[in-house]
Design a protein around this motif. Sequence first.
Motif, PDB file in Angstrom:
ATOM      1  N   TRP A 107       0.873  -1.170   0.000  1.00 21.11           N
ATOM      2  CA  TRP A 107       0.000   0.000   0.000  1.00 21.11           C
ATOM      3  C   TRP A 107       0.906   1.214   0.000  1.00 21.11           C
ATOM      4  O   TRP A 107       1.523   1.547   1.008  1.00 21.11           O
ATOM      5  CB  TRP A 107      -0.873  -0.025   1.236  1.00 21.11           C
ATOM      6  CG  TRP A 107      -2.039   0.904   1.228  1.00 21.11           C
ATOM      7  CD1 TRP A 107      -2.292   1.930   0.378  1.00 21.11           C
ATOM      8  CD2 TRP A 107      -3.140   0.870   2.132  1.00 21.11           C
ATOM      9  NE1 TRP A 107      -3.460   2.544   0.690  1.00 21.11           N
ATOM     10  CE2 TRP A 107      -4.003   1.914   1.759  1.00 21.11           C
ATOM     11  CE3 TRP A 107      -3.466   0.070   3.215  1.00 21.11           C
ATOM     12  CZ2 TRP A 107      -5.181   2.168   2.456  1.00 21.11           C
ATOM     13  CZ3 TRP A 107      -4.635   0.333   3.890  1.00 21.11           C
ATOM     14  CH2 TRP A 107      -5.487   1.365   3.509  1.00 21.11           C
ATOM     15  N   LYS A 139      -5.337   3.597  10.812  1.00 16.57           N
ATOM     16  CA  LYS A 139      -6.040   2.491  10.151  1.00 16.57           C
ATOM     17  C   LYS A 139      -5.126   1.783   9.159  1.00 16.57           C
ATOM     18  O   LYS A 139      -5.146   0.565   9.050  1.00 16.57           O
ATOM     19  CB  LYS A 139      -7.301   2.996   9.461  1.00 16.57           C
ATOM     20  CG  LYS A 139      -8.391   3.370  10.436  1.00 16.57           C
ATOM     21  CD  LYS A 139      -9.590   3.950   9.741  1.00 16.57           C
ATOM     22  CE  LYS A 139     -10.627   4.378  10.751  1.00 16.57           C
ATOM     23  NZ  LYS A 139     -11.789   5.022  10.144  1.00 16.57           N
ATOM     24  N   ARG A 140      -4.314   2.536   8.442  1.00 13.39           N
ATOM     25  CA  ARG A 140      -3.349   1.920   7.526  1.00 13.39           C
ATOM     26  C   ARG A 140      -2.341   1.075   8.292  1.00 13.39           C
ATOM     27  O   ARG A 140      -1.954   0.008   7.867  1.00 13.39           O
ATOM     28  CB  ARG A 140      -2.607   2.989   6.729  1.00 13.39           C
ATOM     29  CG  ARG A 140      -3.403   3.567   5.620  1.00 13.39           C
ATOM     30  CD  ARG A 140      -2.489   4.412   4.737  1.00 13.39           C
ATOM     31  NE  ARG A 140      -3.301   5.227   3.893  1.00 13.39           N
ATOM     32  CZ  ARG A 140      -3.648   6.479   4.144  1.00 13.39           C
ATOM     33  NH1 ARG A 140      -3.218   7.089   5.217  1.00 13.39           N
ATOM     34  NH2 ARG A 140      -4.418   7.138   3.317  1.00 13.39           N
ATOM     35  N   GLN A 156      -2.782  -0.455  11.110  1.00 13.99           N
ATOM     36  CA  GLN A 156      -3.425  -1.685  11.569  1.00 13.99           C
ATOM     37  C   GLN A 156      -3.538  -2.701  10.432  1.00 13.99           C
ATOM     38  O   GLN A 156      -3.486  -3.905  10.663  1.00 13.99           O
ATOM     39  CB  GLN A 156      -4.805  -1.381  12.171  1.00 13.99           C
ATOM     40  CG  GLN A 156      -4.742  -0.528  13.406  1.00 13.99           C
ATOM     41  CD  GLN A 156      -3.774  -1.039  14.451  1.00 13.99           C
ATOM     42  OE1 GLN A 156      -3.663  -2.224  14.693  1.00 13.99           O
ATOM     43  NE2 GLN A 156      -3.032  -0.127  15.063  1.00 13.99           N
ATOM     44  N   TRP A 157      -3.684  -2.232   9.208  1.00 11.16           N
ATOM     45  CA  TRP A 157      -3.816  -3.103   8.036  1.00 11.16           C
ATOM     46  C   TRP A 157      -2.523  -3.837   7.739  1.00 11.16           C
ATOM     47  O   TRP A 157      -2.530  -4.985   7.304  1.00 11.16           O
ATOM     48  CB  TRP A 157      -4.231  -2.251   6.830  1.00 11.16           C
ATOM     49  CG  TRP A 157      -4.370  -2.993   5.547  1.00 11.16           C
ATOM     50  CD1 TRP A 157      -5.455  -3.715   5.131  1.00 11.16           C
ATOM     51  CD2 TRP A 157      -3.417  -3.071   4.483  1.00 11.16           C
ATOM     52  NE1 TRP A 157      -5.229  -4.223   3.881  1.00 11.16           N
ATOM     53  CE2 TRP A 157      -3.985  -3.844   3.459  1.00 11.16           C
ATOM     54  CE3 TRP A 157      -2.135  -2.556   4.295  1.00 11.16           C
ATOM     55  CZ2 TRP A 157      -3.320  -4.121   2.271  1.00 11.16           C
ATOM     56  CZ3 TRP A 157      -1.475  -2.835   3.115  1.00 11.16           C
ATOM     57  CH2 TRP A 157      -2.067  -3.599   2.117  1.00 11.16           C
ATOM     58  N   THR A 202     -10.436  -6.484   2.981  1.00  6.76           N
ATOM     59  CA  THR A 202      -9.641  -6.047   4.127  1.00  6.76           C
ATOM     60  C   THR A 202      -9.623  -4.537   4.227  1.00  6.76           C
ATOM     61  O   THR A 202      -9.831  -3.967   5.302  1.00  6.76           O
ATOM     62  CB  THR A 202      -8.199  -6.585   4.015  1.00  6.76           C
ATOM     63  OG1 THR A 202      -8.250  -8.006   3.951  1.00  6.76           O
ATOM     64  CG2 THR A 202      -7.368  -6.159   5.205  1.00  6.76           C
ATOM     65  N   MET A 203      -9.387  -3.872   3.108  1.00  2.00           N
ATOM     66  CA  MET A 203      -9.355  -2.410   3.124  1.00  2.00           C
ATOM     67  C   MET A 203     -10.719  -1.847   3.482  1.00  2.00           C
ATOM     68  O   MET A 203     -10.813  -0.865   4.217  1.00  2.00           O
ATOM     69  CB  MET A 203      -8.892  -1.872   1.770  1.00  2.00           C
ATOM     70  CG  MET A 203      -7.412  -2.104   1.542  1.00  2.00           C
ATOM     71  SD  MET A 203      -6.867  -1.493  -0.032  1.00  2.00           S
ATOM     72  CE  MET A 203      -7.355   0.208   0.053  1.00  2.00           C
ATOM     73  N   VAL A 208     -11.110  -2.147   7.129  1.00  2.00           N
ATOM     74  CA  VAL A 208     -10.263  -1.183   7.824  1.00  2.00           C
ATOM     75  C   VAL A 208     -10.926   0.185   7.852  1.00  2.00           C
ATOM     76  O   VAL A 208     -10.930   0.877   8.851  1.00  2.00           O
ATOM     77  CB  VAL A 208      -8.865  -1.096   7.157  1.00  2.00           C
ATOM     78  CG1 VAL A 208      -8.106   0.122   7.634  1.00  2.00           C
ATOM     79  CG2 VAL A 208      -8.070  -2.359   7.438  1.00  2.00           C
TER      80      VAL A 208
END
Length: 168
Positions: free
Chosen positions: A21, A38-39, A41-42, A155-156, A159
Motif C-alpha cells: 500500500w 487504520k493503515r 493496523q492493516w 480487508t481495506m 479497515v
Amino acid sequence: MEFIYSHNLTVDGREILLHIWDVPNSQEQAEDGSSEEKRIQWADSFVLVYSICDRASFNILPLKIQFIKAAKEGQSQEKVPIVIVGNKRDLHHQRVVSSEEGRLLALSLDCGFYEVSAAEAYHGALMVFHGLAKLIPDTKLALKKGTGIRGIVKTMSAVFARKRTDSL
C-alpha cells in the motif's frame, strides 16, 4: 495518489504474496491521524522511504516509526518489521543525508536499512523486499497466503468501515 501493488516473492524457499500500500508522504500529512492509524493496523510490516536529497523526508522518520510501534506493539508482543530506505542514491551529488546517518537512525530504532536508487534498476527494491520478508514471522505469512484482489478489497473496506460497492 495511493496505490496498492501485489507481488509474489520467493525468499528462503517460502512463497510470499506481498500487498504493498503505497501512500505518498504529502497525503499522510494532509490527513488526520485516524486514517494513518487504520493503515498501520492493516499492515504487517513497513518500508519507510526518504530521499537522500531531502532532509525533511529523513527527519520525519523517527516520529513515524514511534507512531507505528506504539500502534502495533501495543497489540502484540512481536517486533514490528520496519525497514528504512534511503532513495535516490544515483543523485549522490545532491545528497544532504549521509549513508551513516541513515544507518545510525535504523540502528537506534531497531530497523533494517537499505540505500537504493529506484531510478537506476529494480534490484535495489527487490533487495529491500527480500530483507523485509525475512523479518516477517512465518505465522503472519501463513495467515495472508492466497489472498487475492478480493481479499485486499475486503480487508481495506473493513479497515475503513466502508461497504463494498464494486463487482470484482
